[in-house]
Design a protein around this motif. Structure first.
Motif, PDB file in Angstrom:
ATOM      1  N   LEU A  35       0.966  -1.027  -0.102  1.00  0.00           N
ATOM      2  CA  LEU A  35      -0.305   0.474  -0.158  1.00  0.00           C
ATOM      3  C   LEU A  35       1.265   1.161   0.252  1.00  0.00           C
ATOM      4  CD1 LEU A  35      -2.905  -1.065   2.732  1.00  0.00           C
ATOM      5  CD2 LEU A  35      -2.269  -1.541   0.428  1.00  0.00           C
ATOM      6  N   ILE A  43      -5.399   5.443   6.090  1.00  0.00           N
ATOM      7  CA  ILE A  43      -6.894   4.166   6.250  1.00  0.00           C
ATOM      8  C   ILE A  43      -6.939   4.405   7.233  1.00  0.00           C
ATOM      9  CG2 ILE A  43      -7.615   1.906   5.829  1.00  0.00           C
ATOM     10  CD1 ILE A  43      -6.633   2.116   3.340  1.00  0.00           C
ATOM     11  N   SER A  47     -10.017   4.896  10.166  1.00  0.00           N
ATOM     12  CA  SER A  47     -11.013   4.027  10.269  1.00  0.00           C
ATOM     13  C   SER A  47     -11.231   4.608  12.681  1.00  0.00           C
ATOM     14  CB  SER A  47     -10.460   2.393   9.923  1.00  0.00           C
ATOM     15  OG  SER A  47     -10.405   2.872   8.595  1.00  0.00           O
ATOM     16  N   ASN A 211      -8.496  -1.467  -3.740  1.00  0.00           N
ATOM     17  CA  ASN A 211      -9.362  -2.022  -3.315  1.00  0.00           C
ATOM     18  C   ASN A 211      -8.815  -2.907  -1.895  1.00  0.00           C
ATOM     19  OD1 ASN A 211     -11.450  -3.655  -2.435  1.00  0.00           O
ATOM     20  ND2 ASN A 211     -12.511  -3.536  -4.856  1.00  0.00           N
ATOM     21  N   PRO A 212      -9.048  -2.665  -0.931  1.00  0.00           N
ATOM     22  CA  PRO A 212      -8.664  -3.703   0.464  1.00  0.00           C
ATOM     23  C   PRO A 212      -8.920  -4.815   0.183  1.00  0.00           C
ATOM     24  CG  PRO A 212     -10.473  -1.160   1.012  1.00  0.00           C
ATOM     25  CD  PRO A 212     -10.059  -1.644  -0.305  1.00  0.00           C
ATOM     26  N   TRP A 215      -6.264  -6.388  -1.175  1.00  0.00           N
ATOM     27  CA  TRP A 215      -4.973  -6.529  -0.177  1.00  0.00           C
ATOM     28  C   TRP A 215      -4.659  -8.232  -0.336  1.00  0.00           C
ATOM     29  CZ3 TRP A 215      -6.144  -2.958   3.887  1.00  0.00           C
ATOM     30  CH2 TRP A 215      -6.527  -1.383   3.161  1.00  0.00           C
ATOM     31  N   GLN A 220      -4.352  -7.331   5.068  1.00  0.00           N
ATOM     32  CA  GLN A 220      -5.338  -7.012   6.179  1.00  0.00           C
ATOM     33  C   GLN A 220      -5.912  -7.478   7.151  1.00  0.00           C
ATOM     34  OE1 GLN A 220      -7.536 -10.181   3.776  1.00  0.00           O
ATOM     35  NE2 GLN A 220      -8.739  -8.691   1.987  1.00  0.00           N
ATOM     36  N   MET A 223      -3.397  -4.411   9.137  1.00  0.00           N
ATOM     37  CA  MET A 223      -4.096  -3.294   9.207  1.00  0.00           C
ATOM     38  C   MET A 223      -5.067  -3.021  10.327  1.00  0.00           C
ATOM     39  SD  MET A 223      -3.668  -0.534   7.165  1.00  0.00           S
ATOM     40  CE  MET A 223      -4.935   0.341   7.237  1.00  0.00           C
TER      41      MET A 223
END
Length: 305
Positions: A35, A43, A47, A211-212, A215, A220, A223
Motif C-alpha cells: 500500500l 485509512i 477507520s 481495493n482492500p 490486499w 489485511q 491493518m
C-alpha cells in the motif's frame, strides 16, 4: 482538586506504548510493501476515529468539544499523525522496521532539548546520562556499513529524524494544551484530523487506491491490528500518560519499542540483527534506566518537601 491517575491504568498505558507500539513497526512494514504510505496511514487513522466515535455513541459518551479544543486537536493530529507517523511509514519503504525503531529511540533527547528551549526546564544530570547513552546507541546503529552505503536508507533515516522533532513538539504541546478531557474522545479527534490531512497528502502526491479486497491476508491482518491496538488502544494510552507523566518519561517508550521491533522484524521478516545492533539495543535500555531513575529522584524530592 487535581485529578489523580490510577496506578493500574498508568501501568497498562505504559505496556501499551512500550509493547503494542513496538509491534506497529512490523505491521506498518508489512502493509507498506503493498500500500502507498500516506494512504495506508490515512485509512488506519480515519477507520480508528470512526470506530472510536461509534463506540462513544454506544457508551453514551458525548463527543462535543469546544472550538479551541477542535483547533488544538488539528495541531496535535498534524504533529503526531500526519507528519510524525505518515512520514515514518513512508521511510519504512527504505529502512528495516527494527532500524527505524532504534533511530526513533533518540526521541527523549529531542524532547529534553525542546523542553529546555521552550520551557526553560532544567535537565537532570541522570537524564543527561541516559540521553548520552542513547546517543551512543544511535551512533552504533547508523554507523553500520550496510546502512551508510545505501543512499535510500540515509534518506529514510533523515526523514525519521524530522518526525522525531514533530513528535517531540507534539508531546510538549499536548501536555499543556486545552484538549477534550475524555482521552478516548481526544484520541478520536486527533486521528480524525490527522487522517484527513494524510488523505489530502496522499491525493497531492498522487498515490493510487488499492481495493482492500485485493490486499493480501498479511496486509489485511496488519491493518486490523494497526487500527484496533496500534491506534485506538495505544494512542489513547499515550494521550492519557501525557496528562499525568512528564513528556520525557513518556518518550522512554522509544527506547523499549526498538527491542520489540528488532525481535519481531527478525522473527517474521528475517531482518538482519548484527552484533553491533544488539550492543546498541543494550545501551539504549540502560539509558531508559537512567532517565526513569532521574524521574523517581525528582518525585521523591518533591514529596519530601
Amino acid at each position: 482538586m487535581s485529578q489523580q491517575p490510577k496506578t493500574i491504568l498508568v501501568v497498562l498505558a505504559f505496556f501499551s506504548i512500550y509493547v503494542i507500539w513496538g509491534s506497529t513497526y512490523l505491521m506498518n512494514k508489512i502493509a507498506v510493501t503493498e500500500l502507498p504510505p500516506f494512504k495506508l496511514a490515512a485509512i488506519r487513522f480515519l477507520s480508528a476515529s470512526f470506530l472510536i466515535f461509534i463506540i462513544s455513541k454506544i457508551m453514551g459518551i458525548s463527543i462535543k468539544i469546544t472550538r479551541k479544543q477542535f483547533k488544538n486537536t488539528i495541531i496535535a493530529g498534524f504533529l503526531f499523525l500526519t507528519f510524525g507517523n505518515g512520514v515514518v511509514v513512508w521511510a519504512l519503504k527504505y529502512v528495516d522496521s527494527g532500524f527505524a525503531a532504534l533511530e526513533i529511540s533518540a526521541q527523549p533527547l529531542v524532547v529534553l532539548l525542546l523542553m529546555r528551549i521552550f520551557q526553560r526546564k532544567k535537565i537532570q544530570p541522570m537524564s543527561l546520562v541516559g540521553v548520552f547513552l542513547g546517543m551512543i546507541g544511535i551512533y552504533l546503529l547508523v554507523s553500520q556499513q550496510h546502512l551508510i552505503s545505501n543512499e535510500n536508507s540515509i534518506i529514510g533515516l533523515t526523514m525519521i529524524f524530522a518526525c522525531m522533532i514533530s513528535w517531540g513538539c507534539g508531546s510538549i504541546f499536548v501536555g499543556k494544551a486545552d484538549l477534550p478531557s475524555n482521552y478516548f474522545i481526544n484520541t478520536g479527534y486527533q486521528m480524525l484530523m490527522g487522517g484527513i490531512m494524510l488523505l489530502i497528502a496522499s491525493t497531492v502526491f498522487g498515490e493510487n487506491w488499492i481495493n482492500p479486497m485485493e490486499w493480501s491476508y498479511e496486509v489485511q491482518l496488519s491493518m486490523i491490528l494497526l487500527i484496533t491496538f496500534g491506534s485506538i488502544i495505544a494512542f489513547t494510552s499515550f494521550n492519557y500518560l501525557l496528562k499525568f507523566v512528564s513528556p520525557e518519561k513518556v518518550a522512554t517508550s522509544t527506547y523499549v519499542n526498538p527491542i520489540i521491533a528488532l525481535i519481531l522484524g527478525w522473527y517474521f521478516l528475517e531482518e538482519q540483527i548484527t552484533t553491533q545492533s544488539i550492543v546498541a539495543a543494550v545501551i539504549l535500555l540502560t539509558g531508559v534506566y537512567f532517565i526513569n531513575t532521574a524521574k523517581k529522584i525528582t518525585l521523591h524530592s518533591r514529596f519530601k518537601k
